[in-house]
Each structure stands twice: as structure tokens, then as C-alpha cells.
Design a protein around this motif. Structure first.
Motif, PDB file in Angstrom:
ATOM      1  N   ARG A 206       0.600  -1.115   0.025  1.00  0.00           N
ATOM      2  CA  ARG A 206      -0.493   0.397  -0.150  1.00  0.00           C
ATOM      3  C   ARG A 206       0.508   1.323   0.073  1.00  0.00           C
ATOM      4  O   ARG A 206       0.423   2.518  -0.781  1.00  0.00           O
ATOM      5  CB  ARG A 206      -0.675  -0.106   1.568  1.00  0.00           C
ATOM      6  CG  ARG A 206      -1.704  -1.228   0.991  1.00  0.00           C
ATOM      7  CD  ARG A 206      -3.385  -0.659   2.541  1.00  0.00           C
ATOM      8  NE  ARG A 206      -4.364  -1.822   1.746  1.00  0.00           N
ATOM      9  CZ  ARG A 206      -4.215  -3.006   2.613  1.00  0.00           C
ATOM     10  NH1 ARG A 206      -3.652  -3.399   3.719  1.00  0.00           N
ATOM     11  NH2 ARG A 206      -5.421  -3.496   3.035  1.00  0.00           N
ATOM     12  N   SER A 210       1.387   4.035  -3.081  1.00  0.00           N
ATOM     13  CA  SER A 210       0.968   6.126  -2.375  1.00  0.00           C
ATOM     14  C   SER A 210       1.213   6.475  -3.601  1.00  0.00           C
ATOM     15  O   SER A 210       1.351   7.374  -3.218  1.00  0.00           O
ATOM     16  CB  SER A 210       0.488   5.730  -0.919  1.00  0.00           C
ATOM     17  OG  SER A 210      -0.206   4.601  -0.176  1.00  0.00           O
ATOM     18  N   ASN A 214      -4.235   7.399  -5.108  1.00  0.00           N
ATOM     19  CA  ASN A 214      -4.507   7.812  -4.412  1.00  0.00           C
ATOM     20  C   ASN A 214      -5.410   6.696  -3.093  1.00  0.00           C
ATOM     21  O   ASN A 214      -5.528   5.329  -4.041  1.00  0.00           O
ATOM     22  CB  ASN A 214      -5.781   9.083  -5.102  1.00  0.00           C
ATOM     23  CG  ASN A 214      -6.979   8.149  -5.382  1.00  0.00           C
ATOM     24  OD1 ASN A 214      -7.617   6.912  -4.974  1.00  0.00           O
ATOM     25  ND2 ASN A 214      -7.158   9.373  -6.452  1.00  0.00           N
ATOM     26  N   THR A 215      -6.033   6.987  -1.836  1.00  0.00           N
ATOM     27  CA  THR A 215      -6.066   5.960  -0.854  1.00  0.00           C
ATOM     28  C   THR A 215      -7.717   5.537  -2.069  1.00  0.00           C
ATOM     29  O   THR A 215      -7.183   4.340  -2.281  1.00  0.00           O
ATOM     30  CB  THR A 215      -7.105   6.882  -0.033  1.00  0.00           C
ATOM     31  OG1 THR A 215      -5.179   7.735   0.484  1.00  0.00           O
ATOM     32  CG2 THR A 215      -6.922   5.733   1.308  1.00  0.00           C
ATOM     33  N   ALA A 216      -8.147   5.498  -2.395  1.00  0.00           N
ATOM     34  CA  ALA A 216      -9.368   5.251  -3.318  1.00  0.00           C
ATOM     35  C   ALA A 216      -8.984   4.214  -4.366  1.00  0.00           C
ATOM     36  O   ALA A 216      -9.834   3.174  -4.320  1.00  0.00           O
ATOM     37  CB  ALA A 216     -10.716   5.814  -3.299  1.00  0.00           C
ATOM     38  N   TRP A 219      -8.212   1.273  -2.170  1.00  0.00           N
ATOM     39  CA  TRP A 219      -8.612   0.050  -2.350  1.00  0.00           C
ATOM     40  C   TRP A 219      -9.398  -0.571  -3.342  1.00  0.00           C
ATOM     41  O   TRP A 219      -9.728  -1.777  -3.116  1.00  0.00           O
ATOM     42  CB  TRP A 219      -9.542   0.825  -1.317  1.00  0.00           C
ATOM     43  CG  TRP A 219      -9.133   1.282   0.127  1.00  0.00           C
ATOM     44  CD1 TRP A 219      -8.835   2.518   0.549  1.00  0.00           C
ATOM     45  CD2 TRP A 219      -8.865   0.602   1.139  1.00  0.00           C
ATOM     46  NE1 TRP A 219      -9.133   1.953   1.544  1.00  0.00           N
ATOM     47  CE2 TRP A 219      -8.759   1.258   2.071  1.00  0.00           C
ATOM     48  CE3 TRP A 219      -9.080  -1.051   1.302  1.00  0.00           C
ATOM     49  CZ2 TRP A 219      -8.180   0.665   3.237  1.00  0.00           C
ATOM     50  CZ3 TRP A 219      -8.766  -1.256   2.294  1.00  0.00           C
ATOM     51  CH2 TRP A 219      -8.595  -0.761   3.367  1.00  0.00           C
ATOM     52  N   SER A 233     -10.555   5.410   7.579  1.00  0.00           N
ATOM     53  CA  SER A 233     -11.393   6.034   6.931  1.00  0.00           C
ATOM     54  C   SER A 233     -10.234   7.127   6.092  1.00  0.00           C
ATOM     55  O   SER A 233     -10.719   7.931   5.621  1.00  0.00           O
ATOM     56  CB  SER A 233     -12.194   6.876   7.679  1.00  0.00           C
ATOM     57  OG  SER A 233     -12.125   7.678   8.452  1.00  0.00           O
ATOM     58  N   MET A 234      -8.543   6.995   6.899  1.00  0.00           N
ATOM     59  CA  MET A 234      -7.598   7.928   7.054  1.00  0.00           C
ATOM     60  C   MET A 234      -7.518   7.720   5.442  1.00  0.00           C
ATOM     61  O   MET A 234      -6.405   7.131   5.018  1.00  0.00           O
ATOM     62  CB  MET A 234      -6.239   7.218   7.668  1.00  0.00           C
ATOM     63  CG  MET A 234      -6.606   7.669   9.128  1.00  0.00           C
ATOM     64  SD  MET A 234      -5.483   7.546  10.241  1.00  0.00           S
ATOM     65  CE  MET A 234      -4.112   8.943   9.782  1.00  0.00           C
ATOM     66  N   ASP A 235      -6.864   8.799   5.017  1.00  0.00           N
ATOM     67  CA  ASP A 235      -6.341   9.616   3.504  1.00  0.00           C
ATOM     68  C   ASP A 235      -4.646   8.968   3.879  1.00  0.00           C
ATOM     69  O   ASP A 235      -4.360   9.948   3.685  1.00  0.00           O
ATOM     70  CB  ASP A 235      -6.646  10.113   3.247  1.00  0.00           C
ATOM     71  CG  ASP A 235      -6.234  10.473   1.342  1.00  0.00           C
ATOM     72  OD1 ASP A 235      -5.555   9.824   1.071  1.00  0.00           O
ATOM     73  OD2 ASP A 235      -6.499  12.050   1.188  1.00  0.00           O
ATOM     74  N   ALA A 237      -2.849   7.662   2.309  1.00  0.00           N
ATOM     75  CA  ALA A 237      -1.891   8.362   0.418  1.00  0.00           C
ATOM     76  C   ALA A 237      -0.826   9.885   0.299  1.00  0.00           C
ATOM     77  O   ALA A 237      -0.608   9.774   0.463  1.00  0.00           O
ATOM     78  CB  ALA A 237      -2.273   7.009  -0.226  1.00  0.00           C
ATOM     79  N   LYS A 238      -2.577  10.443   1.382  1.00  0.00           N
ATOM     80  CA  LYS A 238      -1.933  12.296   1.233  1.00  0.00           C
ATOM     81  C   LYS A 238      -1.263  11.883   2.132  1.00  0.00           C
ATOM     82  O   LYS A 238      -0.072  12.823   2.496  1.00  0.00           O
ATOM     83  CB  LYS A 238      -3.734  12.644   1.155  1.00  0.00           C
ATOM     84  CG  LYS A 238      -3.502  14.002   1.289  1.00  0.00           C
ATOM     85  CD  LYS A 238      -4.905  14.291   1.644  1.00  0.00           C
ATOM     86  CE  LYS A 238      -4.749  15.974   2.459  1.00  0.00           C
ATOM     87  NZ  LYS A 238      -6.521  16.998   2.535  1.00  0.00           N
ATOM     88  N   HIS A 492     -12.228   2.351  12.211  1.00  0.00           N
ATOM     89  CA  HIS A 492     -12.483   3.360  11.732  1.00  0.00           C
ATOM     90  C   HIS A 492     -11.392   4.729  12.290  1.00  0.00           C
ATOM     91  O   HIS A 492     -11.510   5.959  12.042  1.00  0.00           O
ATOM     92  CB  HIS A 492     -13.552   3.879  11.916  1.00  0.00           C
ATOM     93  CG  HIS A 492     -14.552   2.884  10.834  1.00  0.00           C
ATOM     94  ND1 HIS A 492     -14.386   2.836   9.520  1.00  0.00           N
ATOM     95  CD2 HIS A 492     -15.575   2.238  10.666  1.00  0.00           C
ATOM     96  CE1 HIS A 492     -14.942   1.845   9.624  1.00  0.00           C
ATOM     97  NE2 HIS A 492     -16.146   1.983  10.102  1.00  0.00           N
TER      98      HIS A 492
END
Length: 830
Positions: A206, A210, A214-216, A219, A233-235, A237-238, A492
């Protein structure tokens, strides 16, 4: 003048004749010598040990009878002597396997194998497996330290008793058996935990993704468990981009060109770290008497591991006061790991928890020997390691450690390449390295258990790897208990272990472990059955899952369906279930597969087979071969755009969950073939995949589809360490047999896929099968892939392979019907 020439010629002929005569004599003498050595070795090699042996390490005599299936029945007057005898038998039957295991766990392979294993040795030294084992052993209670030492003494005595005629591998490597210590057994248990732990590599993947997704999108490549949302729910990659974690492109290109020597690459682990791949696992299920013909429980277990020759397992029976247990041992471990007593039976599957977290440690810009913690700068702990390399100068290097654990980015190629090592380091936090780990104590106590309650009490001492244990007793009770240590997490909140955490922020630190009482546990359910197949398993007392990376539920769903298909089961139906090869992981793809059109000349001749294919991965199926070649190509079309990350991961990771998610949308952008100018949908990708698959199959297996069969391409290969790829030697040491199944069938046969020479060969399959009958435990049965012997010249080295491939079984009885040979160990008399 002519006369002189003739005389010279005559003398030359005489000299030549004399030379040839001497040469022939010398050649005959050499051949005779070689023959005598071979005959002497054959006679002297104790590959079928029997008779009486004097062994000073015993308190009293031990009798060992080998039954018709070569299972030793060890009868001792004390438990200490029983474990000593088990060590002796392990050494005489599996000496090389023990030696290579000891060296692997200690990071000392290169002493006898040379430069090719240095990177692996360096990584194992970086983890500090042997150092952790030694510290853990010192904390064991005295009784268990004595038993571990007795077992070690038995191994050393067994090796010594072999004399000069050692297993062939020692002569080929110019080595001899080394000293086995009690801590070596602890170290080997840590290596098994490493084999069965994959989470840190998912985190690293992962992190790599990154860099350009992006994170989405990440996934989408590594989707959450079916029907679930991501556990965090953390982003992330950002987060990594904001902290400038990644190595600059220019520096990365330079690092790729220069390449620091002796950094671990995935190719270096093949055949050594047997699993560490997605879909690690096993099956077990247990039925109450209401679901069986006999009215008493039946329990089935088939752990899936990387196949090896000799087998991972060695079956044995231990009998001593307070001890009467039979089943599968791991050479190097003093216990029956999987098996039964006369009152209870149990089987393991890998739970697959998240017990490994990577931490990004921020290096102090003013002092590279320090890193930033929550309260300021902290000095790295450092130690020097020296690896002796056969025929090369030794390698000296420094291992660094942070408060979270060893710095793996100093020794692991991908970890070092992805991060900016001038600013960051990657540390590994792993439960198995905890000084409190006393897993072997739990195993010894399990062997003494006489009830489900006492078995669960023993499991409280099991630390790593976390296992899901199915159990049953002769009273009719059944249970499923997860055992082991895992960090407590909250859904989460934070990263939930799915990606590397920021080491300088306290919020990501582990605080407590999940209590035993909050681990998943089930007893005597109203459904009358329990099963685990590495699917999501949630505790009734803790809704937070043990990981966000469960295996896909296809095997569990198939087991559930087969249990429900009959009102009552017997041993034969349990055996049929273990051999089942219907792939629920293939069925969602069948409509797309059958609609694919390639234009290939061979498609018309196989279309009827394709149309009739239901996902059954039998060895005689043409369609199973075509389907697996097609889905391989389709996976590559969708995800090879990930570049080196895909190349590294594919084979170890099957991408099936991601593939199923994407083809559910006919116009998924992932289906667009990134190497063409046109925009393809999923049907177009499927057509191209079939074209490529048929081209590949034609080249590999001939132009006539009549010659194509899944079993022709799909061999289960039990690989030898270290001779698995060496010409001639691989044929002597490897064990290969046609095999059914795929990565998602109950009878697992996972293709390698990233092996260009044999992409459909399987090196991950049922490492054993066992069925325990609690109505009459003596009717229990087992099977495993090779044979009991570790001597390559023995017929017992591979005598079970065909029966295993055909899902046959042999008795697992404490009272053998026939004794093939007998070995008596006697104490030294004065």
C-alpha cells in the motif's frame, strides 16, 4: 633410415599401448573405488534405523515401534525421555531438514551455500530471530526448559549416531550437522510465525501504491472484505505525500541502477520462506453427533502451507505417564502440533490477524544515529552482525532498532527503494518477537490435555502465530477457539494497521493486546457444526476485527454448502469434502469467460468445453486449464499498469477480489488496456485475454487442444531446500505430481503464476489432511504429500505422493496392526 623410423614408431605404439593399459587399469580402479564407496555408503547409511542404540542422555530405556505407515510409536517412562526420543527420531529421519531449519532461523545459510543466500541471512539477522528466541527461552518455566533441552539433546544424539554416512545433502554442501540448542526450537517456532504472517508486506505494498495512486484507487487494488467497508477512513496516500516520505525520483533511479548488494528481494525468499502470501490458510470443520452417522463428532483439518520435500510434517505417537498423543509434528518442535489423544482431537487454521505493523521513523536531521519519538530524539539501538560466506569474505553490517522494532529498510530492497532513506526508516513491530512469547509451552500443554476445557487452558499460552483451533471430544462436545496475541484496535480509528504508521506520533502505538476472553470462541452451536477457512471471524465480545485483510470466503462458503447438503456425515463424506475442487472463486467469472471471443483457430474446438465449464478444477479438465490461463491474462491486463509493484506482488497475491470487483462494472476504467490507444471495456479485455491465453497454451502444450489438461500443467511440486532448481539434483530431491484445484477450492492447489517456466505449477496446497473420528478415535486417518523419510534415496521419501494427490488416506492409530521395524534407545550402563 626407414628402419629407424619403424623402430621409433614401434616404441611409440608400445608406450601408447602401455599408457592405455595403465589408463584402463586406473579407470577400473577408480570405478571400483567409487562403487565401493557407494556400496559402503548404502550399507552404512541409517536411513531405515532399527536395533538397539546406547544413548547417554536418557534416564530409562525407550521403545520405538514403526508401524506399517512408518509412524513411530514412542513409549517412554517419563515425558522427558519421550521428548528426547522424539528429537532422536527427528534427527535420524530428518537430519538435513533440521540443519537447514537451524541455519535459516539463525541467518547462517551462507556459511554452506555461499553468496546466493546472503540477503536472506541478512534479513533474518535484522529481524533478530535467534536473539529473540534466546531471550524468550530464558523466561520459560524450569519444567519446560528441561523438556526443550531434552528434545535438543535427542536431536544431537540422533545426529551423532548417524556416523559418517550422513544424508546426501551434507556431502553436496561440504557440511555436517551443527549443534541444536533448546533456543533453536524456539527460533523455529518464530520462523513458522513469520511464514504465516503477511500483513507487513500488505502495508509495504500500500505504501508503494501511494506513490502514484490515491487512497480510493488503492482500495480498488486491495479491496476490503466482501460486504465490508475499509477498516480505516484515513487518507494514508495523502498523508505520505504531505510528509514527503517517498524517495525522490532521481534518487530512486540512481538506486535502481546502482543496487546495494545483499538486500532482500522477493526472489531470494522463494523456497525458503514458504508462504508469506495472500490466501495463507487452511480448512478445518467439526460436526456434532447430530450431524454424523455415528452420533459422535467428526473433525477434519487440512493446513495449507508451501510444499516442501521432505514434508513440513512428520507423524509420530508419544506415550508416557500423563502423555498419550498422536499426530503431526514439526521437526524442530517438541510437540504434536496437530492431532489427537484418546479423548480429544484438534486442528489448526491460520487466523490471519494483523500482528505486524510497519512504522515510519523520522530520522533526526541533526544526528542520523537518532530518530524522533513522541517526546523528542531517541538513539537507535545498534549491533554489528557478521555473516560468514562460503568462498567469499564475510559481510559486516549494522542492525538498527527503534522503539518499535528492527529497521527492515536497511536490509529489504523494496522497503529501502520506496522511502527517502535520508529522512525516514521503516521499523517492524511484531508480536512474535515479544519476550513474553512462550508458544512452545502451550504446545506441550496441549499434548497433555484430556478435555476441551484443558485444551483451551493450554491455548492461553499460545502466542504466535495466531491460530483458529477446531476441537472435539468423545463426550460429543465441539468448539472453535482463536488463540494467540494481537494488538487491540478500534474500527475507523487511526490506520488500523493497513499501512505504515507515523512512528513519532503516539496515537499509532500499540497499547494493549486483545484478552483471551475477547478472542472469537464458539462452543456446541445450534447449527451443530463449526468451520474456519481463513474467512472473517468476529468475536461475540469484541466487534473489532482482528485484521482488515481477511482471505476471501470462497472455501468457507463451499464447506458450509457441503455440510448442509447432507443431514448426516460419515468419514467418507468428510474425505470427499476435503477433496472437493469446485472453485467458487471462478464462478463469478464464468459468464465473462464463456462470452469471450478471440478469433484464435483453436477456439471452435474447445468452445463446447468452455460452455460446459462449471468451475470444477479437476486434473482431466481442458476447460480448467483454459480458464486459468485466461484469468491469468485478464488479471495482467487490468493490473500490470501498476508496474514493478504488480510484478513483485503477482503470484504471491492473486488479485482475485480486485478483479471480481472491477468486472462487475462492464465499463470499469481498469478494463481499458493501457497499452493500446482504443478504450476497451471488460468484454474487450476478456477477448484479448483469451487470445493471449490460447497463444500461450499452444506454445506450451501443443497445437492440439486434445493434449491440454489441467493436470498436465498443474503439478503440485514439493520443493527441496536448496536443490529445487539445480539440474539433475532437482529430479532427485523434488516431488512432483499432477494435482487438481486452484487457489479457491477446498482442496487448494494454488498456481505460482509469476513463474514463467511453469506458471500453473502449485507450491501451496494441503500440507496434510486428517479426519478424526470421536466415536472411535482409532478410526482416524491422515495423509500428506511426500513420505515420512528425509533420506532422498529412501522409498519412504515420496511413497505417499500419489495417494495424497488422489485424496486417499491411511490410519492414524495408536495401536498399530503391524510393526515394520523397532528401535530401542537404552541408557548408558556403567
Amino acid at each position: 633410415m626407414m628402419l629407424g623410423n619403424r623402430m621409433k614408431s614401434s616404441r611409440s605404439m608400445i608406450k601408447l599401448s602401455r599408457f592405455l593399459r595403465y589408463f584402463v587399469i586406473a579407470f577400473v580402479v577408480l570405478l571400483t573405488f567409487i562403487a565401493l564407496v557407494i556400496v559402503g555408503y548404502w550399507i552404512s547409511a541409517k536411513s531405515n534405523y532399527s536395533g538397539t542404540v546406547i544413548s547417554a542422555g536418557l534416564a530409562q530405556a525407550v521403545n520405538i515401534q514403526f508401524d506399517e505407515n512408518d509412524v513411530p510409536h514412542i513409549k517412554a517412562k517419563t515425558q522427558r525421555d519421550a521428548y528426547y526420543a522424539l528429537g532422536f527420531v527427528h534427527a535420524t529421519e530428518r537430519s538435513w531438514q533440521l540443519e537447514i531449519s537451524r541455519r535459516l532461523a539463525s541467518g547462517r545459510l551462507s556459511e554452506i551455500l555461499g553468496e546466493r543466500t546472503v540477503s536472506l541471512d541478512r534479513f533474518i539477522r535484522t529481524l533478530g530471530i535467534k536473539q529473540a528466541a534466546e531471550k524468550q527461552f530464558e523466561r520459560y518455566p524450569a519444567e519446560f526448559k528441561q523438556l526443550l533441552q531434552a528434545y535438543a539433546d535427542g536431536i544431537n544424539a540422533g545426529n551423532q549416531s548417524l556416523g559418517w554416512a550422513l544424508p546426501i545433502e551434507y556431502f553436496l554442501t561440504g557440511s555436517k550437522p551443527g549443534y541444536w540448542s533448546a533456543a533453536d526450537s524456539v527460533a523455529w517456532s518464530l520462523m513458522m510465525a513469520l511464514d504465516l504472517g503477511d500483513n507487513w508486506q500488505k502495508e509495504l505494498f500500500r505504501l508503494e501504491l501511494s506513490q502514484y495512486l490515491n487512497t480510493a484507487e488503492i482500495w480498488q487494488v486491495m479491496p476490503p472484505y466482501p460486504g465490508s467497508n475499509p477498516v480505516t477512513s484515513m487518507d494514508f496516500a495523502k498523508l505520505y505525500r504531505e510528509h514527503q516520505v517517498f524517495r525522490p525520483a532521481q534518487s530512486k533511479a540512481q538506486a535502481s541502477r546502482e543496487g546495494e548488494p545483499y538486500l532482500l528481494k522477493q526472489a531470494d525468499t522463494v523456497g525458503w520462506l514458504s508462504d508469506q502470501q495472500e490466501g495463507l490458510g487452511s480448512n478445518n470443520w467439526v460436526l456434532t453427533g447430530k450431524k454424523t452417522v455415528s452420533g459422535k463428532p467428526l473433525l477434519a483439518n487440512d493446513p495449507h502451507l508451501g510444499l516442501s520435500a521432505p514434508s513440513t510434517w512428520y507423524f509420530a505417537h508419544l506415550e508416557a505417564p500423563g502423555l498419550n498423543v498422536i499426530g503431526a509434528t514439526l521437526p524442530g518442535i517438541p510437540a504434536i502440533v496437530l492431532g489427537r489423544t484418546d479423548k480429544i482431537a484438534w486442528g489448526f487454521t491460520n487466523t490471519g490477524p494483523d500482528v505486524q505493523d510497519l512504522y515510519l521513523e523520522k530520522i533526526d536531521p541533526s544526528n542520523p544515529n537518532q530518530y524522533i519519538g513522541p517526546d523528542g530524539a531517541i538513539s537507535f539501538l545498534a549491533r554489528e552482525e557478521i555473516i560468514q560466506i562460503k568462498d567469499k569474505p564475510p559481510l559486516r553490517f549494522v542492525v538498527r532498532q527503534s522503539r518499535h522494532g528492527p529497521i527492515i529498510s536497511d536490509s529489504h530492497a523494496r522497503a529501502k527503494k520506496v522511502i527517502d532513506t535520508q529522512r525516514y526508516a521503516l521499523a517492524l513491530r511484531w508480536t512474535a518477537l515479544d519476550i513474553e512469547n512462550q508458544t512452545l509451552m502451550g504446545g506441550i500443554l496441549m499434548n497433555r490435555a484430556d478435555s476441551i476445557d484443558s485444551l483451551k487452558a493450554a491455548l492461553r499460552h499460545h502466542y504466535a502465530p495466531m491460530q483458529t483451533v477446531a476441537m472435539a471430544d468423545i463426550q460429543g462436545n465441539i468448539a472453535l477457539q482463536v488463540a494467540g496475541i494481537a494488538p487491540r484496535r478500534q474500527l475507523h480509528q487511526g490506520l488500523y494497521g493497513v499501512a505504515p504508521a507515523l512512528g513519532w506520533e503516539r496515537q499509532y502505538d500499540w497499547t494493549t493486546y486483545v484478552p483471551f476472553e475477547q478472542l472469537p470462541s464458539f462452543s456446541n452451536p445450534s447449527s451443530e457444526w463449526l468451520a474456519s477457512a481463513n474467512q472473517e471471524i468476529i468475536s461475540a465480545t469484541n466487534p473489532n476485527p482482528l485484521t482488515g485483510d481477511w482471505d476471501l470466503p470462497f472455501r468457507y462458503d463451499r464447506i458450509e454448502a457441503m455440510i448442509g447438503a447432507k443431514d448426516q456425515h460419515d468419514r467418507a463424506s468428510m474425505q470427499t469434502m476435503q477433496g472437493d475442487v469446485l472453485s467458487l472463486g471462478a464462478q463469478p467469472l464464468l459468464a465473462l469467460f464463456k462470452s469471450a471471443r478471440s478469433g484464435h483457430a483453436l477456439q471452435p474446438s474447445i468452445q463446447s468445453a468452455i460452455d460446459g465449464f462449471n468451475g470444477s478444477m479437476s486434473t482431466d479438465s481442458v476447460a480448467a486449464l483454459v480458464f486459468n490461463a485466461w484469468v491469468d491474462q485478464l488479471t495482467r491486463i487490468l493490473f500490470s499498469r501498476l508496474g514493478d509493484s504488480f510484478t513483485e506482488e503477482y503470484g504471491r497475491r492473486h488479485f482475485r477480489g480486485a478483479l471480481l470487483n472491477q468486472i462487475s462494472n462492464p465499463n470499469s476504467p481498469w478494463c481499458d488496456v493501457h497499452t493500446t490507444t482504443e478504450i476497451e471495456n471488460c468484454q474487450g479485455a476478456a477477448n484479448l485475454a483469451l487470445q493471449r491465453a490460447l497463444n500461450d497454451l499452444s506454445q506450451r502444450y501443443g497445437k492440439s487442444a486434445n493434449d491440454w489438461r489441467w493436470g498436465k500443467a498443474h503439478h503440485a511440486v514439493s520443493e527441496h531446500r536448496p536443490f529445487k532448481n539445480i539440474p539433475f539434483l532437482s529430479g532427485l530431491f523434488n516431488v512432483s505430481v499432477p494435482f487438481p484445484g486452484d487457489a479457491f477450492t477446498v482442496n487448494v492447489g494454488r498456481p505460482v503464476l509469476n513463474n514463467p517456466k511453469a506458471p500453473f505449477a502449485a507450491n501451496h496446497a494441503p500440507s496434510l489432511r486428517a479426519i478424526y473420528d470421536l466415536n472411535d478415535p482409532e478410526q482416524s486417518v491422515f495423509m500428506f504429500p511426500t513420505g515420512q523419510s528425509g533420506w532422498a534415496q529412501s522409498q519412504r521419501y515420496r511413497n505417499l505422493s500419489d495417494a495424497w494427490a488422489n485424496n486417499q488416506v491411511i490410519p492414524l492409530a495408536m495401536k498399530p496392526k503391524q510393526v515394520q521395524r523397532e528401535l530401542v534407545l537404552k541408557t548408558k550402563s556403567f
